[in-house]
Design a protein around this motif. Structure first.
Motif, PDB file in Angstrom:
ATOM      1  N   GLY A  93     -10.609  51.477  26.151  1.00 56.71           N
ATOM      2  CA  GLY A  93     -11.084  51.104  25.404  1.00 56.71           C
ATOM      3  C   GLY A  93      -9.782  51.404  24.253  1.00 56.71           C
ATOM      4  N   GLN A  94      -9.093  51.837  24.686  1.00 55.29           N
ATOM      5  CA  GLN A  94      -7.905  52.328  23.617  1.00 55.29           C
ATOM      6  C   GLN A  94      -6.303  51.966  23.607  1.00 55.29           C
ATOM      7  OE1 GLN A  94      -6.754  56.903  22.507  1.00 55.29           O
ATOM      8  NE2 GLN A  94      -7.286  56.320  20.308  1.00 55.29           N
ATOM      9  N   ARG A  95      -5.478  51.960  23.195  1.00 50.81           N
ATOM     10  CA  ARG A  95      -4.308  51.981  23.422  1.00 50.81           C
ATOM     11  C   ARG A  95      -3.457  53.000  22.644  1.00 50.81           C
ATOM     12  NH1 ARG A  95      -5.288  46.118  22.023  1.00 50.81           N
ATOM     13  NH2 ARG A  95      -4.840  46.941  20.020  1.00 50.81           N
ATOM     14  N   MET A  96      -2.484  53.832  24.212  1.00 48.45           N
ATOM     15  CA  MET A  96      -2.080  54.280  24.012  1.00 48.45           C
ATOM     16  C   MET A  96      -0.311  54.482  23.379  1.00 48.45           C
ATOM     17  SD  MET A  96      -2.737  58.420  25.484  1.00 48.45           S
ATOM     18  CE  MET A  96      -1.378  60.002  24.610  1.00 48.45           C
ATOM     19  N   HIS A  97       0.152  55.368  22.641  1.00 45.02           N
ATOM     20  CA  HIS A  97       1.833  54.585  22.732  1.00 45.02           C
ATOM     21  C   HIS A  97       2.102  56.517  22.381  1.00 45.02           C
ATOM     22  CE1 HIS A  97       0.546  50.883  21.463  1.00 45.02           C
ATOM     23  NE2 HIS A  97      -0.790  50.780  20.600  1.00 45.02           N
ATOM     24  N   VAL A  98       3.123  56.382  23.025  1.00 45.79           N
ATOM     25  CA  VAL A  98       3.751  57.844  23.154  1.00 45.79           C
ATOM     26  C   VAL A  98       5.055  57.710  23.552  1.00 45.79           C
ATOM     27  CG1 VAL A  98       4.116  60.489  24.911  1.00 45.79           C
ATOM     28  CG2 VAL A  98       1.761  58.990  24.682  1.00 45.79           C
ATOM     29  N   ILE A  99       5.725  58.665  22.442  1.00 48.72           N
ATOM     30  CA  ILE A  99       7.033  58.483  21.274  1.00 48.72           C
ATOM     31  C   ILE A  99       7.992  59.382  21.853  1.00 48.72           C
ATOM     32  CG2 ILE A  99       8.510  57.430  19.371  1.00 48.72           C
ATOM     33  CD1 ILE A  99       6.406  56.049  18.848  1.00 48.72           C
ATOM     34  N   SER A 115       2.043  52.901  26.344  1.00 47.27           N
ATOM     35  CA  SER A 115       3.586  52.462  26.579  1.00 47.27           C
ATOM     36  C   SER A 115       4.387  53.451  26.310  1.00 47.27           C
ATOM     37  CB  SER A 115       3.693  51.261  25.349  1.00 47.27           C
ATOM     38  OG  SER A 115       2.198  50.571  25.368  1.00 47.27           O
ATOM     39  N   VAL A 116       4.880  53.881  26.621  1.00 44.87           N
ATOM     40  CA  VAL A 116       6.412  54.826  26.324  1.00 44.87           C
ATOM     41  C   VAL A 116       7.123  54.542  25.888  1.00 44.87           C
ATOM     42  CG1 VAL A 116       6.814  57.118  27.345  1.00 44.87           C
ATOM     43  CG2 VAL A 116       4.931  56.192  28.388  1.00 44.87           C
TER      44      VAL A 116
END
Ligand code: SF4
Lengths: 308, 374
Positions: B267-273, B76-77
């Motif tokens: 296997g990982q949820r990534m969030h980039v802000i 998610s960005v």
């Protein structure tokens, strides 16, 4: 910390009233030439020795900073804001020191003569450069003052200037063309001294404290070494010299003399590690560093070697 | 900056002792790196030019950067205009009662993320040894890359005892912290990192380190949040790699032990802000400061910083800190404490003219009569 607003306003006011940041009368500060032997040897030229009054002012600044140091971060710090504009003439009479610093200027002038350089000196045209206003970001005040100084010099047909300290050299050479539209040919005395001799070893080894403006802004650190080489004086350079030289802390002495003292102490410790005699080439560095041990101005050493 | 911090710094002689010790240990290495790896100068030029190009059109590049990673699965960005918005986004992702492991990140200091996450009811651990010491001492980092530079081994040992780490020597402490952290890594729900460089082409996040904790913080937890301030965006992977090499070389630790290239994985949820926080609005004279790679060399070499550490300044202290405070809109009259001696500019890999920037800040304050009461 002294409030920059207060510091800037009082410097500005003093410069307006007297031409120098301390608000002292010119006849009180610029006296080095009175009774000077070399007077006979300088005449009417378009090259003028322009001291910028920094050496002459420094003993007074130092006295003032002593007070500021004591008051900093005490209730008296605020009191200084309400002091009459220029109590300095009465408060500060650094007689002995003034003589020492006048002596330095005289030695520089003498060395120039000895080196065969033609120049004139006109006390009434020797002005403070305005460097503090520039450093503080007061461009308006600086522009006004630089225009005044440049105009005075131009009126009298002065084309070339010989300066004797790093700050005045930088300001006149690099800033006056832009701020005062004044293209003087500016040479620092260390760039033009040339004794055309190769002397024997003088038996001193120095460690030089290069002023930041010689080391970086003007990139003329080699000049002092060239002169020392020709006089047979050795020097041992440390890592933080030349382009990498470290500051003596002087430029912030009007805002935080306490911090200045710590910076100077660090620098002195570093310089003294070589075990050699330490030499500076700026009046501000000189007063700040000598609080921790013996220091000479390079002009005194040059003069001594030339006249030995 | 509070005025009393300057006097605190003057009294606390371990600040100067630590900085000078680090300077003595590292400056030869930096000089050797510059001498030996001639390409570093070229890298610096390339990175500076690329950064200036990105700043000349932040909107386009931010959009490109966001697109490059948006299309990926499990990612998610977000875009945050300022610290407040960024904290809100993080809070929504994290929730409360979580264990969070953090990689050392100056941008998270900038938005005071750790304190915020603790306040809303999470357990947060700084995983970098120096940063953990600073966390336990409840202080701010004393240097951008060496946060606990002012602590002796003995003082560090005392602080680490708070979390049950025993031992006296650096090796014993490092081992103790490793054991302590291992357990946190395994239990952690969320990992958070900053970003040294972000490739707008591939959406990869580049992070350089020596301890290995960034790798663990960003790979082990189920959720990974990366905060990318927009000045970290570069057009390509190649430029990102150049930047991380520069950062390591100019602190003196080269080659670096780890270069992490993070992107969304199974296997990982990534969030980039992506975070702006003043960067887009920076006036022209501050643009150059945005090319800073935060190597901290200007800090260690600065004669004023050598006395005060980052107590002189706000989030970022010292010469580079003045410019950054200008960008973040929090400059005060600490900018009058620089001696404008120019050493910072001389040693900066990006040749950022900090004395000019500092004088411009002063001019701004003088002109705007923005100097406060008299
Ligand atoms: S301003 Fe230059 S020297 Fe200082 S941290 Fe940034 S890149 Fe490094």
């Amino acid at each position: 910390m002294y409030h920059p607003h207060y510091v800037i306003r009082s410097i500005e006011q003093n410069i307006k009233n007297t031409g120098n940041p301390l608000g002292l009368s010119r006849s009180q500060i610029n006296t080095w030439w009175e009774g000077w032997e070399g007077w006979k040897k300088v005449g009417e030229k378009d090259t003028m020795l322009f001291t910028g009054l920094l050496y002459q002012l420094t003993p007074y600044v130092d006295k003032l900073v002593d007070y500021l140091y004591k008051f900093e971060n005490t209730f008296l710090e605020k009191v200084t804001r309400f002091m009459p504009k220029s109590p300095l003439g009465i408060l500060l009479k650094p007689q002995k020191e003034a003589e020492h610093f006048n002596g330095i200027v005289r030695k520089i002038a003498d060395s120039l003569i000895k080196s065969g350089i033609d120049f004139c000196y006109k006390p009434e045209l020797d002005f403070y450069s305005g460097v503090l206003l520039y450093d503080m970001g007061d461009d308006e005040g600086f522009t006004e003052h630089s225009l005044f100084v440049a105009e005075k010099l131009r009126e009298k047909g002065i084309k070339k200037l010989i300066t004797i300290d790093p700050h005045t050299t930088y300001v006149l050479r690099e800033l006056y063309p832009e701020y005062a539209n004044a293209e003087f040919e500016v040479k620092n005395y260390l760039e033009i001294l040339d004794f055309k001799s190769k002397k024997e070893n003088e038996n001193i080894t120095l460690t030089l404290h290069d002023p930041c403006y010689y080391g970086r802004y003007l990139e003329i650190s080699d000049e002092s070494r060239r002169i020392l080489d020709s006089l047979g004086i050795e020097y041992k350079d440390i890592r933080n010299s030349g382009k990498l030289t470290s500051c003596c802390g002087g430029p912030i002495e009007s805002i935080s003399p306490k911090l200045t003292k710590e910076v100077a102490e660090n620098r002195y410790d570093e310089l003294s590690k070589t075990g050699c005699e330490i030499a500076t080439m700026c009046p501000i560095c000189l007063v700040n560093l000598r609080k921790f041990g013996e220091i000479k101005d390079i002009s005194e050493i040059i003069w001594g070697a030339v006249n030995a | 900056m509070r005025e009393e911090d300057i006097y605190k710094a003057i009294k606390n002689r371990s600040i100067r002792a630590g900085i000078l010790r680090t300077w003595e240990n590292l400056h030869n290495a930096v000089e050797q790196n510059i001498e030996r790896y001639r390409f570093l100068k070229e890298y610096a030029k390339d990175v500076k030019m690329a950064k200036l190009e990105v700043f000349s059109d932040y909107d386009r590049w931010t959009e490109k950067a966001m697109k490059s990673i948006e299309s990926r699965n499990k990612c998610s960005v977000y875009y945050a205009e300022d610290g407040k918005e960024a904290r809100k986004i993080v809070a929504e992702i994290v929730g409360r009662d979580k264990i969070i492991v953090k990689a050392k990140s100056m941008v998270s200091e900038e938005i005071q993320l750790r304190e915020f996450l603790q306040e809303i009811g999470n357990e947060v651990w700084e995983t970098d040894l120096g940063e953990l010491i600073v966390q336990l001492a409840n202080e701010k980092p004393m240097h951008v890359l060496a946060p606990a530079i002012h602590y002796s081994e003995r003082q560090a040992a005392e602080l680490l005892r708070k979390v049950g780490v025993k031992g006296y020597t650096a090796a014993e402490l490092a081992e103790g912290v490793r054991k302590f952290m291992r357990q946190k890594f395994l239990l952690a729900d969320v990992g958070i990192s900053g970003c040294n460089a972000f490739s707008a082409k591939t959406g990869r996040i580049f992070l350089v380190e020596n301890e290995g904790n960034i790798r663990l913080s960003t790979t082990l937890p189920k959720d990974y949040i990366a905060i990318v301030s927009i000045d970290k965006i570069l057009p390509s992977d190649e430029l990102c790699l150049k930047l991380v090499i520069l950062q390591a070389a100019f602190l003196g630790t080269f080659p670096p032990a780890y270069i992490n290239v993070n992107e969304p994985v199974e296997g990982q949820r990534m969030h980039v802000i992506f975070l702006n926080n003043g960067r887009k609005q920076a006036p022209e004279f501050l643009k150059e400061q945005l090319t800073c790679i935060k190597c901290g060399r200007c800090q260690i070499e600065c004669p004023i910083f050598q006395i005060t550490g980052s107590l002189w300044g706000n989030v970022y202290g010292g010469p580079m800190g003045m410019g950054w405070s200008g960008i973040l809109g929090e400059i005060g009259y600490e900018c009058f404490l620089s001696s404008l001696c120019g050493k910072c500019k001389e040693v900066c890999p990006m040749e950022i003219d900090m004395p000019r920037i500092i004088r411009e800040l002063r001019k701004m304050m003088v002109r705007g009569n923005n100097l406060g009461e008299v």
